[in-house]
Design a protein around this motif. Structure first.
Motif, PDB file in Angstrom:
ATOM      1  N   THR A 140      34.871  82.481 -24.457  1.00  0.00           N
ATOM      2  CA  THR A 140      33.824  83.470 -24.188  1.00  0.00           C
ATOM      3  C   THR A 140      33.874  84.735 -24.982  1.00  0.00           C
ATOM      4  N   ASN A 144      26.282  88.776 -24.439  1.00  0.00           N
ATOM      5  CA  ASN A 144      25.514  87.721 -23.712  1.00  0.00           C
ATOM      6  C   ASN A 144      24.520  86.946 -24.807  1.00  0.00           C
ATOM      7  N   ASP A 192      28.810  93.714 -23.330  1.00  0.00           N
ATOM      8  CA  ASP A 192      28.943  93.601 -22.046  1.00  0.00           C
ATOM      9  C   ASP A 192      30.193  92.941 -21.406  1.00  0.00           C
ATOM     10  N   PHE A 195      30.866  86.355 -21.757  1.00  0.00           N
ATOM     11  CA  PHE A 195      29.794  85.250 -21.605  1.00  0.00           C
ATOM     12  C   PHE A 195      30.229  83.982 -22.242  1.00  0.00           C
ATOM     13  N   VAL A 197      28.731  81.426 -24.005  1.00  0.00           N
ATOM     14  CA  VAL A 197      27.303  81.608 -24.329  1.00  0.00           C
ATOM     15  C   VAL A 197      26.441  80.264 -24.459  1.00  0.00           C
ATOM     16  N   ARG A 213      25.173  78.315 -17.573  1.00  0.00           N
ATOM     17  CA  ARG A 213      26.146  78.993 -18.889  1.00  0.00           C
ATOM     18  C   ARG A 213      26.819  79.847 -18.188  1.00  0.00           C
ATOM     19  N   GLN A 215      29.419  82.959 -16.900  1.00  0.00           N
ATOM     20  CA  GLN A 215      29.752  84.581 -17.057  1.00  0.00           C
ATOM     21  C   GLN A 215      30.955  84.764 -16.131  1.00  0.00           C
ATOM     22  N   GLN A 258      25.342  80.993 -14.576  1.00  0.00           N
ATOM     23  CA  GLN A 258      23.903  81.479 -14.634  1.00  0.00           C
ATOM     24  C   GLN A 258      23.126  80.212 -14.790  1.00  0.00           C
ATOM     25  N   THR A 272      19.198  84.698 -25.267  1.00  0.00           N
ATOM     26  CA  THR A 272      19.697  84.828 -23.995  1.00  0.00           C
ATOM     27  C   THR A 272      18.958  84.456 -22.832  1.00  0.00           C
ATOM     28  N   ASP A 275      18.515  88.470 -17.279  1.00  0.00           N
ATOM     29  CA  ASP A 275      19.485  88.867 -15.904  1.00  0.00           C
ATOM     30  C   ASP A 275      18.852  88.762 -14.749  1.00  0.00           C
TER      31      ASP A 275
END
Length: 340
Positions: A140, A144, A192, A195, A197, A213, A215, A258, A272, A275
């Motif tokens: 990761t 994002n 951030d 992630f 990705v 995906r 996080q 996610q 992406t 959110d």
């Protein structure tokens, strides 16, 4: 002799790519590398071309990684929540397992200061040690998304960086690339938590498939240095802070998936997801200590994005492209040992 640091300083950009570079032990066979998940997508450039391009920017590899060369290795445990088993039959979704984690700075320069603009995106690579003695990896970084949709585009991005040095008239090749690739422009200006990705397919014991995906979110929240603190930061301040914090208590991260909404791109990591998309908790990654000899350990580590257990499959062709590039970089940084 090339000055790779001067090259990257002339390009107002950071390189994501193959975050963190690290499956343990060099003896992993080529067949097991290929078995780590394969998804076909036509490419005009090969993984070797990709690593060649990185080496042309940062210089020939000796003992360092092609990118994310500076790092530190820690250890801990992943503790899944009960509901994780409903998403995947992967072994580590059903019981707690040890983890080896490498935190890293961007670029192929192992002496880059942690607070340098080019040290981002930072990498977090994880190796889950499964009950049967096998391993699965997750790579990761702290943005994002990816700056490119395919291996070809990523290589073009790198070539644009290497061709946009001091003295190059405007618009530079990098300016032109960023104008044509909005995702890459966003990538170089946004940071951030961590992630994964790429998208994966998670299969549970009943055969139900969930695309998602990863996080990884620090339980302590997001904390960023002010411009004043950045200017005063020591070259290795992240490593020093990590050692200091772990001496007092473990560091916990929420591990989540996610989920996509209708219309979200599954096979394009440069796009992406919102959110506002639903997330599902998998459990907690608890970092407990730094390994006794981090430098020696990280030299032996090779993280493979496509090294997956039963119950998890690639859903994005970029995964296999990355999976084939990592061993090339690994072999180059160990080439001197082979000759001895």
């Amino acid at each position: 002799m090339k000055n790779p640091k001067k090259k990257i300083q002339s390009a107002v950009v950071t390189i994501a790519l193959l975050t963190a570079g690290g499956t343990s032990i060099r003896a992993q066979s080529e067949s097991s590398r290929e078995a780590a998940g394969d998804v076909a997508r036509p490419q005009t450039s090969s993984p070797t071309d990709f690593v060649d391009t990185l080496n042309s920017i940062f210089g020939k590899q000796t003992t360092q990684r092609a990118t994310h060369a500076k790092g530190i290795v820690v250890q801990g445990k992943f503790k899944p929540v009960e509901a994780a088993q409903g998403l995947s039959k992967a072994p580590h979704f059903g019981q707690a397992v040890p983890v080896t984690v490498r935190f890293s700075d961007n670029t192929g320069i192992p002496t880059l200061p942690d607070a340098d603009d080019h040290a981002t995106p930072h990498g977090m690579a994880l190796k889950f040690h499964l009950p049967d003695g096998s391993e699965t990896d997750l790579v990761t970084h702290s943005f994002n998304g990816f700056p490119a949709a395919t291996g070809d585009e990523m290589r073009q991005f790198l070539i644009a960086i290497g061709s946009s040095g001091t003295g190059v008239s405007s618009p530079t090749p990098l300016d032109t690339f960023l104008a044509a690739h909005p995702a890459a422009k966003t990538f170089v200006t946004t940071q951030d938590p961590y992630f994964g990705v790429n998208s994966f397919r998670f299969i549970n014991a009943d055969g139900k498939v969930t695309v998602a995906r990863y996080q990884i979110i620090p339980k302590a929240g997001k904390h960023f240095l002010s411009k004043e603190d950045v200017a005063k930061a020591a070259p290795d301040y992240l490593t020093s802070e990590l050692r200091s914090r772990l001496a007092k208590a473990p560091i916990d991260f929420d591990f989540r998936l996610q989920l996509p909404e209708s219309g979200d791109k599954i096979d394009n990591p440069s796009i992406t997801w919102s959110d506002k998309n639903k997330t599902v908790d998998l459990g907690v990654i608890e970092i407990t200590s730094i390994v006794p000899d981090s430098d020696l350990t990280q030299r032996a580590l090779l993280f493979l994005p496509g090294l997956l257990p039963v119950g998890i499959e690639p859903a994005d062709p970029m995964i296999q492209f990355r999976n084939k590039a990592y061993p090339i970089s690994y072999d180059r940084r160990h080439a001197g040992e082979t000759k001895k």
